[in-house]
Write a protein that holds these residues in place. Structure first.
Motif, PDB file in Angstrom:
ATOM      1  N   UNK A  93       0.834  -1.203   0.000  1.00  0.00           N
ATOM      2  CA  UNK A  93       0.000   0.000   0.000  1.00  0.00           C
ATOM      3  C   UNK A  93       0.868   1.252   0.000  1.00  0.00           C
ATOM      4  N   UNK A  94       1.958   1.226   0.753  1.00  0.00           N
ATOM      5  CA  UNK A  94       2.865   2.380   0.796  1.00  0.00           C
ATOM      6  C   UNK A  94       3.494   2.620  -0.570  1.00  0.00           C
ATOM      7  N   UNK A  95       3.875   1.547  -1.246  1.00  0.00           N
ATOM      8  CA  UNK A  95       4.470   1.687  -2.578  1.00  0.00           C
ATOM      9  C   UNK A  95       3.453   2.263  -3.562  1.00  0.00           C
ATOM     10  N   UNK A  96       2.215   1.800  -3.470  1.00  0.00           N
ATOM     11  CA  UNK A  96       1.163   2.335  -4.339  1.00  0.00           C
ATOM     12  C   UNK A  96       0.914   3.811  -4.039  1.00  0.00           C
ATOM     13  N   UNK A  97       0.892   4.157  -2.752  1.00  0.00           N
ATOM     14  CA  UNK A  97       0.694   5.551  -2.352  1.00  0.00           C
ATOM     15  C   UNK A  97       1.837   6.418  -2.890  1.00  0.00           C
ATOM     16  N   UNK A 121       3.634   5.950  -5.482  1.00  0.00           N
ATOM     17  CA  UNK A 121       3.473   6.112  -6.929  1.00  0.00           C
ATOM     18  C   UNK A 121       2.409   7.155  -7.246  1.00  0.00           C
ATOM     19  N   UNK A 122       1.305   7.135  -6.511  1.00  0.00           N
ATOM     20  CA  UNK A 122       0.246   8.122  -6.718  1.00  0.00           C
ATOM     21  C   UNK A 122       0.768   9.527  -6.412  1.00  0.00           C
ATOM     22  N   UNK A 123       1.464   9.663  -5.290  1.00  0.00           N
ATOM     23  CA  UNK A 123       2.004  10.962  -4.880  1.00  0.00           C
ATOM     24  C   UNK A 123       2.968  11.495  -5.931  1.00  0.00           C
ATOM     25  N   UNK A 124       3.854  10.633  -6.427  1.00  0.00           N
ATOM     26  CA  UNK A 124       4.807  11.054  -7.464  1.00  0.00           C
ATOM     27  C   UNK A 124       4.065  11.500  -8.720  1.00  0.00           C
ATOM     28  N   UNK A 125       3.022  10.757  -9.094  1.00  0.00           N
ATOM     29  CA  UNK A 125       2.241  11.105 -10.274  1.00  0.00           C
ATOM     30  C   UNK A 125       1.511  12.433 -10.143  1.00  0.00           C
ATOM     31  N   UNK A 126       1.152  12.788  -8.915  1.00  0.00           N
ATOM     32  CA  UNK A 126       0.457  14.057  -8.674  1.00  0.00           C
ATOM     33  C   UNK A 126       1.413  15.220  -8.463  1.00  0.00           C
ATOM     34  N   UNK A 127       2.692  14.913  -8.325  1.00  0.00           N
ATOM     35  CA  UNK A 127       3.689  15.961  -8.112  1.00  0.00           C
ATOM     36  C   UNK A 127       3.689  16.530  -6.704  1.00  0.00           C
ATOM     37  N   UNK A 128       3.179  15.773  -5.754  1.00  0.00           N
ATOM     38  CA  UNK A 128       3.157  16.220  -4.357  1.00  0.00           C
ATOM     39  C   UNK A 128       4.511  15.882  -3.739  1.00  0.00           C
ATOM     40  N   UNK A 129       5.092  16.862  -3.006  1.00  0.00           N
ATOM     41  CA  UNK A 129       6.414  16.606  -2.423  1.00  0.00           C
ATOM     42  C   UNK A 129       6.318  15.688  -1.208  1.00  0.00           C
ATOM     43  N   UNK A 130       7.464  15.155  -0.809  1.00  0.00           N
ATOM     44  CA  UNK A 130       7.537  14.168   0.265  1.00  0.00           C
ATOM     45  C   UNK A 130       6.988  14.707   1.581  1.00  0.00           C
ATOM     46  N   UNK A 131       7.319  15.940   1.918  1.00  0.00           N
ATOM     47  CA  UNK A 131       6.855  16.522   3.181  1.00  0.00           C
ATOM     48  C   UNK A 131       5.334  16.554   3.241  1.00  0.00           C
ATOM     49  N   UNK A 132       4.717  16.986   2.164  1.00  0.00           N
ATOM     50  CA  UNK A 132       3.256  17.045   2.124  1.00  0.00           C
ATOM     51  C   UNK A 132       2.652  15.644   2.136  1.00  0.00           C
ATOM     52  N   UNK A 133       3.287  14.716   1.438  1.00  0.00           N
ATOM     53  CA  UNK A 133       2.791  13.337   1.416  1.00  0.00           C
ATOM     54  C   UNK A 133       2.807  12.734   2.818  1.00  0.00           C
ATOM     55  N   UNK A 134       3.864  13.007   3.568  1.00  0.00           N
ATOM     56  CA  UNK A 134       3.957  12.497   4.940  1.00  0.00           C
ATOM     57  C   UNK A 134       2.890  13.155   5.810  1.00  0.00           C
ATOM     58  N   UNK A 135       2.643  14.443   5.631  1.00  0.00           N
ATOM     59  CA  UNK A 135       1.586  15.120   6.391  1.00  0.00           C
ATOM     60  C   UNK A 135       0.222  14.503   6.113  1.00  0.00           C
ATOM     61  N   UNK A 136      -0.032  14.152   4.873  1.00  0.00           N
ATOM     62  CA  UNK A 136      -1.299  13.523   4.498  1.00  0.00           C
ATOM     63  C   UNK A 136      -1.452  12.182   5.226  1.00  0.00           C
ATOM     64  N   UNK A 137      -0.381  11.405   5.253  1.00  0.00           N
ATOM     65  CA  UNK A 137      -0.426  10.109   5.939  1.00  0.00           C
ATOM     66  C   UNK A 137      -0.623  10.309   7.443  1.00  0.00           C
ATOM     67  N   UNK A 138       0.119  11.251   8.025  1.00  0.00           N
ATOM     68  CA  UNK A 138      -0.025  11.506   9.460  1.00  0.00           C
ATOM     69  C   UNK A 138      -1.449  11.923   9.803  1.00  0.00           C
TER      70      UNK A 138
END
Length: 123
Positions: A89-93, A95-112
Motif C-alpha cells: 500500500x505504501x508503494x502504491x501511495x 506512486x500516486x504521490x509522485x504522479x500528482x507531483x506532491x512533495x515528500x513533506x506534504x505526502x507524509x503530512x497527508x499520511x499523518x
C-alpha cells in the motif's frame, strides 16, 4: 518487557497493545510465541483482566495474535502478511504521490493526518 505508565494520558490497554505490537513487528516476539494468559499478564502488570483482554482482542483483530481456545494466545503469522500488505500500500501511495507531483513533506503530512484522524470506511 512491558511497562505501563500510570501517569500517562494513554490508556493502559493502549500502552499494552502498542508495546506488544511493537515487539511483534520488531520480531522480539517471534511468530508462534505463546503469550502469557490474560490473567497472568494482568497480575504481573497490576492491571484489570478486562484491560489486558481488550489489548489482546485488538491485537487479534489486527491479525497480530491468534487465540487457540484453552491452548492460549500466540503471535500470528498473519502479522507478517499484514506488514507486507502495508508495504504494498505504501508503494502504491508513493506512486500516486509522485504522479500528482506532491512533495515528500506534504505526502507524509497527508499520511499523518489519516493515521491521526482515522481513515473513513469505504461505503
Amino acid at each position: 518487557m512491558i511497562v505501563i505508565d500510570s501517569a500517562s494520558p494513554v490508556p493502559p490497554f493502549e500502552q499494552l497493545r502498542a508495546q506488544l505490537a511493537a515487539q511483534i513487528h520488531e520480531r522480539t516476539l517471534a511468530v508462534g510465541t505463546r503469550l502469557p494468559t490474560i490473567r497472568r499478564l494482568a497480575a504481573d502488570l497490576g492491571l484489570a483482566v478486562n484491560t489486558v483482554g481488550r489489548a489482546y482482542r485488538e491485537l487479534e483483530v489486527a491479525g497480530l495474535i491468534e487465540t487457540r481456545g484453552p491452548a492460549g494466545s500466540f503471535v500470528s503469522a498473519a502479522g507478517e502478511q499484514g506488514r507486507e500488505r502495508a508495504r504494498r500500500a505504501a508503494a502504491e501511495y508513493a506512486a500516486v504521490i509522485a504522479g500528482l507531483g506532491i512533495d515528500t513533506t506534504e505526502a507524509v503530512r497527508i499520511v499523518q493526518a489519516a493515521l491521526t484522524q482515522g481513515v473513513p470506511e469505504a461505503g
